[in-house]
Motif scaffolding. Structure first.
Motif, mmCIF file in Angstrom:
data_model
loop_
_atom_site.group_PDB
_atom_site.id
_atom_site.type_symbol
_atom_site.label_atom_id
_atom_site.label_comp_id
_atom_site.label_asym_id
_atom_site.label_seq_id
_atom_site.Cartn_x
_atom_site.Cartn_y
_atom_site.Cartn_z
ATOM 1 N N LYS A 152 0.676 10.338 -4.660
ATOM 2 C CA LYS A 152 -0.962 9.464 -4.937
ATOM 3 C C LYS A 152 -0.526 8.604 -4.786
ATOM 4 C CE LYS A 152 -0.832 13.022 -8.528
ATOM 5 N NZ LYS A 152 -1.211 13.934 -10.017
ATOM 6 N N VAL A 153 -1.397 7.484 -5.243
ATOM 7 C CA VAL A 153 -1.270 5.713 -4.918
ATOM 8 C C VAL A 153 -1.780 5.197 -5.644
ATOM 9 C CG1 VAL A 153 -1.409 4.176 -2.705
ATOM 10 C CG2 VAL A 153 -0.724 6.308 -2.214
ATOM 11 N N ILE A 154 -1.308 4.119 -6.036
ATOM 12 C CA ILE A 154 -2.018 3.026 -6.493
ATOM 13 C C ILE A 154 -1.515 1.552 -6.414
ATOM 14 C CG2 ILE A 154 -2.813 4.750 -8.581
ATOM 15 C CD1 ILE A 154 -0.686 3.299 -10.110
ATOM 16 N N TYR A 155 -2.016 0.634 -6.503
ATOM 17 C CA TYR A 155 -2.169 -0.938 -6.474
ATOM 18 C C TYR A 155 -2.124 -1.634 -7.020
ATOM 19 C CZ TYR A 155 -6.462 -1.993 -3.913
ATOM 20 O OH TYR A 155 -7.728 -2.238 -4.032
ATOM 21 N N HIS A 156 -1.536 -2.540 -6.792
ATOM 22 C CA HIS A 156 -2.369 -4.143 -7.727
ATOM 23 C C HIS A 156 -2.160 -5.373 -6.954
ATOM 24 C CE1 HIS A 156 -2.620 -7.056 -10.882
ATOM 25 N NE2 HIS A 156 -1.809 -7.768 -10.511
ATOM 26 N N ASP A 157 -3.148 -5.854 -7.023
ATOM 27 C CA ASP A 157 -3.223 -6.669 -5.946
ATOM 28 C C ASP A 157 -5.194 -7.931 -6.355
ATOM 29 O OD1 ASP A 157 -2.427 -7.205 -3.046
ATOM 30 O OD2 ASP A 157 -4.200 -8.483 -3.372
ATOM 31 N N VAL A 158 -4.512 -9.228 -6.571
ATOM 32 C CA VAL A 158 -5.813 -10.100 -6.893
ATOM 33 C C VAL A 158 -6.664 -9.955 -6.259
ATOM 34 C CG1 VAL A 158 -3.939 -12.033 -7.755
ATOM 35 C CG2 VAL A 158 -4.868 -11.877 -5.104
ATOM 36 N N VAL A 159 -6.736 -9.170 -4.981
ATOM 37 C CA VAL A 159 -7.106 -9.366 -3.904
ATOM 38 C C VAL A 159 -8.180 -7.757 -3.850
ATOM 39 C CG1 VAL A 159 -9.294 -9.850 -1.908
ATOM 40 C CG2 VAL A 159 -7.804 -11.417 -3.095
ATOM 41 N N PRO A 160 -9.419 -7.121 -4.561
ATOM 42 C CA PRO A 160 -9.301 -5.636 -3.665
ATOM 43 C C PRO A 160 -9.617 -5.199 -2.493
ATOM 44 C CG PRO A 160 -11.612 -6.793 -4.770
ATOM 45 C CD PRO A 160 -10.578 -7.557 -4.865
ATOM 46 N N ALA A 161 -8.755 -4.310 -1.766
ATOM 47 C CA ALA A 161 -9.101 -4.005 -0.330
ATOM 48 C C ALA A 161 -10.772 -3.394 0.005
ATOM 49 C CB ALA A 161 -7.473 -2.906 -0.447
ATOM 50 N N PRO A 162 -10.679 -3.180 0.835
ATOM 51 C CA PRO A 162 -11.976 -3.233 1.615
ATOM 52 C C PRO A 162 -11.667 -1.277 1.292
ATOM 53 C CG PRO A 162 -11.031 -4.617 3.337
ATOM 54 C CD PRO A 162 -10.323 -3.892 2.548
ATOM 55 N N GLU A 163 -13.513 -1.049 1.267
ATOM 56 C CA GLU A 163 -13.414 0.612 0.697
ATOM 57 C C GLU A 163 -13.173 1.640 1.066
ATOM 58 O OE1 GLU A 163 -16.576 3.453 -1.011
ATOM 59 O OE2 GLU A 163 -17.145 1.459 -0.098
ATOM 60 N N ASP A 164 -13.129 1.548 2.805
ATOM 61 C CA ASP A 164 -12.123 1.771 4.218
ATOM 62 C C ASP A 164 -10.851 2.191 3.770
ATOM 63 O OD1 ASP A 164 -12.314 -0.379 5.410
ATOM 64 O OD2 ASP A 164 -11.701 0.525 7.004
ATOM 65 N N VAL A 165 -10.050 1.184 3.277
ATOM 66 C CA VAL A 165 -8.757 0.985 3.127
ATOM 67 C C VAL A 165 -8.121 1.550 2.359
ATOM 68 C CG1 VAL A 165 -6.757 -0.388 3.031
ATOM 69 C CG2 VAL A 165 -8.200 -1.171 4.444
ATOM 70 N N GLU A 166 -9.216 2.082 1.139
ATOM 71 C CA GLU A 166 -8.576 2.292 0.431
ATOM 72 C C GLU A 166 -8.866 3.557 0.026
ATOM 73 O OE1 GLU A 166 -9.610 -0.652 -3.654
ATOM 74 O OE2 GLU A 166 -10.664 0.587 -3.387
ATOM 75 N N LEU A 167 -10.014 4.717 0.810
ATOM 76 C CA LEU A 167 -10.152 5.542 0.940
ATOM 77 C C LEU A 167 -9.421 5.981 1.939
ATOM 78 C CD1 LEU A 167 -14.154 5.526 1.458
ATOM 79 C CD2 LEU A 167 -12.947 6.908 0.111
ATOM 80 N N ARG A 168 -8.966 5.800 3.109
ATOM 81 C CA ARG A 168 -7.502 6.370 3.965
ATOM 82 C C ARG A 168 -6.402 6.664 3.234
ATOM 83 N NH1 ARG A 168 -8.910 2.867 7.736
ATOM 84 N NH2 ARG A 168 -7.719 1.494 7.088
ATOM 85 N N ALA A 169 -6.113 5.688 2.087
ATOM 86 C CA ALA A 169 -5.047 6.284 1.628
ATOM 87 C C ALA A 169 -5.700 6.711 0.171
ATOM 88 C CB ALA A 169 -3.891 4.909 1.456
ATOM 89 N N ALA A 170 -6.283 6.873 -0.540
ATOM 90 C CA ALA A 170 -7.124 7.667 -1.597
ATOM 91 C C ALA A 170 -6.327 6.550 -2.108
ATOM 92 C CB ALA A 170 -5.955 9.000 -1.510
#
Length: 323
Positions: A152-170
């Motif tokens: 399971k992957v969670i991330y913290h960044d000041v800028v959200p990643a594009p939706e397709d990037v998030e989907l590829r890595a769930a």
């Protein structure tokens, strides 16, 4: 070197201290930095002909980017060149610490073969990976973790990643505090600046769930090393993997060196044949592109702003089709 030699006269500076730099870069048009050397406003004042500084690597915290822009100097770097190398290094540390490699190797050398039954490792499959900094390396790490290990992957960044990037890595974006509380593994991938220095400090480490493994392959000062040693002693952390240090090279009495719950390497995560070739050819091509009047593929400061400043300063244009 072949790319550079075919296009320009190439010199190698004798040293990277300020005295040597002042003497040897006064008449150069381009400068390539590897791991040493600090480029600030005073250095740029000496190099009157300098047009471009190329960073052989990803981090550019030892280059004063605003000062470079104010001098009309383009800065380029090589993002993505060592992504695979660093990601593999992170997983090597995650797996090695999870399986007690440092402890097991030490016991085997000591003749204690039966240590195999006294220490139990754990699988990384299905665990939660928290990634701090979701740039190129963080995103690739997330993809490998999800697709390769079912993490399971969670991330913290000041800028959200594009939706397709998030989907590829769930991958799911969370606040830093939530990441600390819920991740079984935390991997640091942030640049060094005022907001990230000592980001992983005593207060942050006090929030991690017991048994967390922390990995840092970004910049040494991002992590408070004394606090990490104390967290290991207190049993808050299962282990720590570090490729970078607050002071490099680290002193021999460093609090993390020689610990059996730690894996350390000498800033070598990117030191693979493939990674080094990618960085070397990438920075050479971009430096030569700027010197020949073309915009670089990977600029750090905005070429339009650099060109505007050069015009204000009365310097010759860098680029053929701007402003």
């Amino acid at each position: 070197m072949r790319l550079l030699n075919e296009a320009a006269e190439v010199r190698t500076v004798s040293a990277t201290d300020l005295v040597a730099l002042e003497k040897e870069i006064q008449d150069v048009d381009g400068l390539i930095l590897r791991t040493a050397g600090k480029i600030d406003g005073s250095v740029l004042d000496w190099a009157k002909r300098l047009k471009v500084v190329g960073r052989h690597g990803v981090g550019f915290d030892h280059i004063d980017i605003p000062a470079a822009t104010q001098h009309g100097v383009q800065v380029v770097y090589t993002p993505g060149a060592n992504t695979e190398s660093v990601c593999e290094h992170v997983f090597a540390m995650m797996i090695g610490l999870s399986k007690h490699f440092p402890k097991m190797m030490r016991e085997l050398i000591a003749g204690n073969y039966h240590a195999r039954t006294s220490m139990r490792g754990r699988e990384i499959a299905g665990k939660t990976l928290g990634i701090v900094g979701f740039g190129r390396i963080g995103r690739k790490l997330a993809e490998i973790a999800h697709l390769g290990f079912g993490m399971k992957v969670i991330y913290h960044d000041v800028v959200p990643a594009p939706e397709d990037v998030e989907l590829r890595a769930a991958a799911r974006r969370v606040e830093f505090d939530e990441l600390l509380r819920t991740a079984d593994y935390i991997s640091m991938h942030v640049p060094l600046d005022a907001t990230t220095r000592r980001m992983m400090n005593r207060q942050a480490l006090a929030q991690v769930q017991t048994g967390c493994i922390l990995i840092n392959t970004s910049r040494g000062p991002v992590v408070d090393e004394e606090a990490v040693a104390d967290a290991l002693d207190a049993g808050l952390l299962w282990g720590y993997g570090g490729d970078v240090f607050d002071v490099e090279p680290p002193p021999l009495d460093h609090p993390l060196i020689c610990r059996p719950d730690v894996m350390l390497t000498p800033h070598s995560a990117a030191q693979t044949e493939e990674g080094l070739k990618n960085m070397a050819t990438g920075v050479a091509r971009d430096v030569l592109a700027v010197l020949s009047g073309h915009t670089p593929e990977f600029p750090v400061n905005d070429p339009l702003e650099v060109e505007r400043v050069r015009k204000e300063l009365g310097l010759e244009p860098l680029y053929r089709s701007m402003l």
